[in-house]
Design a protein around this motif. Structure first.
Motif, PDB file in Angstrom:
ATOM      1  N   LYS A 255     -13.718   5.554   6.165  1.00  0.00           N
ATOM      2  CA  LYS A 255     -14.789   6.485   5.757  1.00  0.00           C
ATOM      3  C   LYS A 255     -14.011   7.944   5.231  1.00  0.00           C
ATOM      4  CE  LYS A 255     -18.821   4.978   8.264  1.00  0.00           C
ATOM      5  NZ  LYS A 255     -19.662   5.491   9.677  1.00  0.00           N
ATOM      6  N   GLY A 256     -12.862   8.259   5.982  1.00  0.00           N
ATOM      7  CA  GLY A 256     -12.159   9.283   5.466  1.00  0.00           C
ATOM      8  C   GLY A 256     -11.274   9.334   4.305  1.00  0.00           C
ATOM      9  N   TYR A 257     -11.141   8.091   3.854  1.00  0.00           N
ATOM     10  CA  TYR A 257     -10.223   8.131   2.690  1.00  0.00           C
ATOM     11  C   TYR A 257     -10.546   8.882   1.609  1.00  0.00           C
ATOM     12  CZ  TYR A 257      -7.818   5.981  -1.302  1.00  0.00           C
ATOM     13  OH  TYR A 257      -7.033   5.618  -2.357  1.00  0.00           O
ATOM     14  N   GLU A 258      -9.596   9.303   0.909  1.00  0.00           N
ATOM     15  CA  GLU A 258      -9.808  10.232  -0.566  1.00  0.00           C
ATOM     16  C   GLU A 258      -8.559   9.778  -1.313  1.00  0.00           C
ATOM     17  OE1 GLU A 258     -10.629  14.285  -0.084  1.00  0.00           O
ATOM     18  OE2 GLU A 258     -12.252  13.732   1.251  1.00  0.00           O
ATOM     19  N   GLU A 259      -8.857   9.570  -2.402  1.00  0.00           N
ATOM     20  CA  GLU A 259      -7.568   9.341  -3.256  1.00  0.00           C
ATOM     21  C   GLU A 259      -6.481  10.771  -3.381  1.00  0.00           C
ATOM     22  OE1 GLU A 259      -6.310   7.753  -7.811  1.00  0.00           O
ATOM     23  OE2 GLU A 259      -8.538   7.766  -6.997  1.00  0.00           O
ATOM     24  N   GLY A 260      -5.364  10.291  -3.372  1.00  0.00           N
ATOM     25  CA  GLY A 260      -4.444  11.582  -3.323  1.00  0.00           C
ATOM     26  C   GLY A 260      -4.073  12.140  -2.066  1.00  0.00           C
ATOM     27  N   VAL A 261      -4.782  11.909  -0.759  1.00  0.00           N
ATOM     28  CA  VAL A 261      -4.500  12.623   0.191  1.00  0.00           C
ATOM     29  C   VAL A 261      -2.970  12.465   0.839  1.00  0.00           C
ATOM     30  CG1 VAL A 261      -5.167  10.706   1.855  1.00  0.00           C
ATOM     31  CG2 VAL A 261      -5.781  13.061   2.494  1.00  0.00           C
ATOM     32  N   LYS A 262      -2.668  13.676   1.647  1.00  0.00           N
ATOM     33  CA  LYS A 262      -1.328  13.661   1.903  1.00  0.00           C
ATOM     34  C   LYS A 262      -0.774  13.001   3.171  1.00  0.00           C
ATOM     35  CE  LYS A 262      -0.341  18.135  -0.669  1.00  0.00           C
ATOM     36  NZ  LYS A 262       0.225  19.256  -0.428  1.00  0.00           N
ATOM     37  N   ASN A 263      -1.903  12.726   3.956  1.00  0.00           N
ATOM     38  CA  ASN A 263      -1.570  12.026   5.217  1.00  0.00           C
ATOM     39  C   ASN A 263      -2.308  10.602   5.521  1.00  0.00           C
ATOM     40  OD1 ASN A 263      -4.387  13.177   5.585  1.00  0.00           O
ATOM     41  ND2 ASN A 263      -4.163  13.544   7.450  1.00  0.00           N
ATOM     42  N   LEU A 264      -2.221  10.057   4.045  1.00  0.00           N
ATOM     43  CA  LEU A 264      -2.705   8.720   4.137  1.00  0.00           C
ATOM     44  C   LEU A 264      -1.989   7.646   5.202  1.00  0.00           C
ATOM     45  CD1 LEU A 264      -4.723   6.703   2.678  1.00  0.00           C
ATOM     46  CD2 LEU A 264      -2.949   6.083   1.227  1.00  0.00           C
ATOM     47  N   ILE A 265      -2.719   6.807   5.918  1.00  0.00           N
ATOM     48  CA  ILE A 265      -2.466   5.896   6.746  1.00  0.00           C
ATOM     49  C   ILE A 265      -2.717   4.410   5.699  1.00  0.00           C
ATOM     50  CG2 ILE A 265      -2.088   4.666   8.810  1.00  0.00           C
ATOM     51  CD1 ILE A 265      -4.009   7.265   9.580  1.00  0.00           C
ATOM     52  N   THR A 266      -1.616   3.629   5.518  1.00  0.00           N
ATOM     53  CA  THR A 266      -1.595   2.484   5.032  1.00  0.00           C
ATOM     54  C   THR A 266      -1.252   1.150   5.705  1.00  0.00           C
ATOM     55  OG1 THR A 266      -1.050   3.619   2.831  1.00  0.00           O
ATOM     56  CG2 THR A 266      -1.053   1.122   2.825  1.00  0.00           C
ATOM     57  N   PHE A 267      -2.234   0.429   6.138  1.00  0.00           N
ATOM     58  CA  PHE A 267      -1.917  -0.936   6.821  1.00  0.00           C
ATOM     59  C   PHE A 267      -1.825  -1.900   5.820  1.00  0.00           C
ATOM     60  CE2 PHE A 267      -4.312   1.858   9.959  1.00  0.00           C
ATOM     61  CZ  PHE A 267      -3.680   1.609  10.964  1.00  0.00           C
ATOM     62  N   GLU A 268      -0.491  -2.498   6.070  1.00  0.00           N
ATOM     63  CA  GLU A 268      -0.467  -3.668   5.237  1.00  0.00           C
ATOM     64  C   GLU A 268      -0.268  -5.074   6.123  1.00  0.00           C
ATOM     65  OE1 GLU A 268       1.914  -4.353   1.955  1.00  0.00           O
ATOM     66  OE2 GLU A 268       2.310  -2.177   1.623  1.00  0.00           O
ATOM     67  N   ILE A 269      -1.285  -6.073   6.086  1.00  0.00           N
ATOM     68  CA  ILE A 269      -1.371  -6.686   6.936  1.00  0.00           C
ATOM     69  C   ILE A 269      -1.181  -8.207   6.448  1.00  0.00           C
ATOM     70  CG2 ILE A 269      -2.733  -8.066   8.961  1.00  0.00           C
ATOM     71  CD1 ILE A 269      -4.091  -5.447   9.118  1.00  0.00           C
ATOM     72  N   ASP A 270      -0.072  -9.414   7.059  1.00  0.00           N
ATOM     73  CA  ASP A 270       0.067 -10.575   6.197  1.00  0.00           C
ATOM     74  C   ASP A 270      -0.101 -11.503   7.396  1.00  0.00           C
ATOM     75  OD1 ASP A 270       1.036 -12.703   5.218  1.00  0.00           O
ATOM     76  OD2 ASP A 270       2.074 -11.656   3.873  1.00  0.00           O
ATOM     77  N   VAL A 271      -1.106 -12.643   7.555  1.00  0.00           N
ATOM     78  CA  VAL A 271      -1.435 -13.690   8.455  1.00  0.00           C
ATOM     79  C   VAL A 271      -1.427 -14.908   7.648  1.00  0.00           C
ATOM     80  CG1 VAL A 271      -2.588 -14.427  10.513  1.00  0.00           C
ATOM     81  CG2 VAL A 271      -2.379 -12.099  10.216  1.00  0.00           C
ATOM     82  N   SER A 272      -0.511 -15.754   7.956  1.00  0.00           N
ATOM     83  CA  SER A 272      -0.554 -17.032   7.072  1.00  0.00           C
ATOM     84  C   SER A 272      -1.472 -18.150   7.793  1.00  0.00           C
ATOM     85  CB  SER A 272       0.927 -17.777   7.207  1.00  0.00           C
ATOM     86  OG  SER A 272       1.948 -16.815   6.370  1.00  0.00           O
ATOM     87  N   VAL A 273      -1.206 -18.151   9.138  1.00  0.00           N
ATOM     88  CA  VAL A 273      -2.178 -19.239   9.708  1.00  0.00           C
ATOM     89  C   VAL A 273      -2.664 -18.518  11.285  1.00  0.00           C
ATOM     90  CG1 VAL A 273      -2.098 -21.398  10.968  1.00  0.00           C
ATOM     91  CG2 VAL A 273      -0.840 -21.255   8.913  1.00  0.00           C
ATOM     92  N   GLY A 274      -3.672 -18.630  11.466  1.00  0.00           N
ATOM     93  CA  GLY A 274      -4.409 -17.778  12.628  1.00  0.00           C
ATOM     94  C   GLY A 274      -5.372 -17.051  12.415  1.00  0.00           C
ATOM     95  N   SER A 275      -5.555 -15.840  12.928  1.00  0.00           N
ATOM     96  CA  SER A 275      -6.627 -15.018  13.143  1.00  0.00           C
ATOM     97  C   SER A 275      -6.275 -13.471  12.999  1.00  0.00           C
ATOM     98  CB  SER A 275      -7.607 -15.098  14.443  1.00  0.00           C
ATOM     99  OG  SER A 275      -6.837 -14.905  15.452  1.00  0.00           O
ATOM    100  N   LEU A 276      -7.152 -12.592  12.492  1.00  0.00           N
ATOM    101  CA  LEU A 276      -6.889 -11.365  12.003  1.00  0.00           C
ATOM    102  C   LEU A 276      -8.195 -10.620  12.610  1.00  0.00           C
ATOM    103  CD1 LEU A 276      -5.911  -8.703  11.107  1.00  0.00           C
ATOM    104  CD2 LEU A 276      -6.419  -9.137   8.886  1.00  0.00           C
TER     105      LEU A 276
END
Length: 279
Positions: A255-276
């Motif tokens: 909800k707090g995301y805005e394009e260009g925000v300087k303190n952006l947190i980026t989660f990149e998650i990669d799961v092949s087999v299992g659960s997230l």
């Protein structure tokens, strides 16, 4: 315990450097790494049993960096199958033969390169100055625990945890104060807990990769600006919180995301087999 050897390694140098590079490698054991209430830059206390070779310890100062090295090798060269069975059927810390206590001081800035073979690594970097931390294991579990009021006292460039088989638990990971966090597990689990209020004025990139297993992440509060990018296969079950909004192909925004925000947190998650599971 009967037949144990107690060894202690201490660096007593206190001048001529402004950073400490600690290279610690143990093929087996239960290790505790945390702050000590002493002025020595490095103190390592060990209880060893069934040793065929004693740890090798050395240190030197060059270019204003104190480099301390501890290496405990396995002359028996245990096979992967033997290490695996030892891990699966261990019932207590004693089953891992050795215990290690690694003490660091708040007076120095650290670059940590920690390797654990089989066993358990309990790492608490609360109230220390850690500029970089790399943790690798064969079949050892890793517990990263920051105290509630125990932030990293300096900005960390990269926190890397790489496990072949095992579990990574991270508590209060916001306090790592890291620009980049990387968690890689071939077989096992990653459990990460982030504070509700991710206090940072700089961007943060968090990458989590699991080949086969499970990922559980307690996200910051929805008011924090972050994106979640998911790369998964049909063999991965996913559960996401309802407040995340899909803004692209498998890309979700808080909800707090805005394009260009300087303190952006980026989660990149990669799961092949299992659960997230994200909460």
């Amino acid at each position: 315990m009967r037949g144990q050897i107690v060894k202690e390694f201490v660096v007593e140098e206190k001048s001529g450097f402004d950073r400490v590079q600690l290279n610690f490698s143990s093929y087996k054991g239960v290790s505790d790494i945390n702050k000590m209430y002493m002025s020595d830059p490095v103190m390592i206390h060990s209880h060893l049993s069934k040793v065929n070779i004693l740890p090798d310890f050395s240190y030197h100062i060059q270019d204003a960096v104190l480099t301390a090295n501890l290496n405990h090798s396995d002359v028996e060269q245990e096979s992967f199958g033997k290490r695996l069975s030892s891990k699966l059927f261990a019932t207590s810390e004693g089953d891992f033969d050795h215990t290690w206590e690694v003490g660091l001081s708040e007076q120095y800035a650290y670059l940590l390169d920690l390797h654990f073979g089989i066993g358990q690594a309990n790492v608490d970097l609360s109230n220390l100055k850690v500029k970089r931390c790399k943790i690798t294991t064969a079949t050892a579990d890793v517990s990263l625990n920051y105290m509630e009021k125990g932030r990293n006292l300096t900005e960390m460039d990269t926190l890397l945890v790489k496990v072949n088989m095992g579990t990574v638990d991270g508590v209060n990971m916001t306090h790592a104060n890291a620009r980049n966090m990387i968690f890689e597990v071939n077989y096992g689990q990653v459990n990460l807990n982030f504070d509700k209020h991710f206090e940072s004025d700089k961007p943060c990139h968090i990458m989590t990769t699991v080949g086969a297993g499970a990922v559980y992440i307690l996200l910051p509060a929805p008011q924090n600006p972050y994106l979640v990018k998911i790369n998964s296969t049909a063999m991965c079950r996913k559960k996401l919180p309802s407040y995340l909004t899909e803004v692209g192909d498998k890309v979700y925004a808080s909800k707090g995301y805005e394009e260009g925000v300087k303190n952006l947190i980026t989660f990149e998650i990669d799961v092949s087999v299992g659960s997230l599971v994200l909460k």
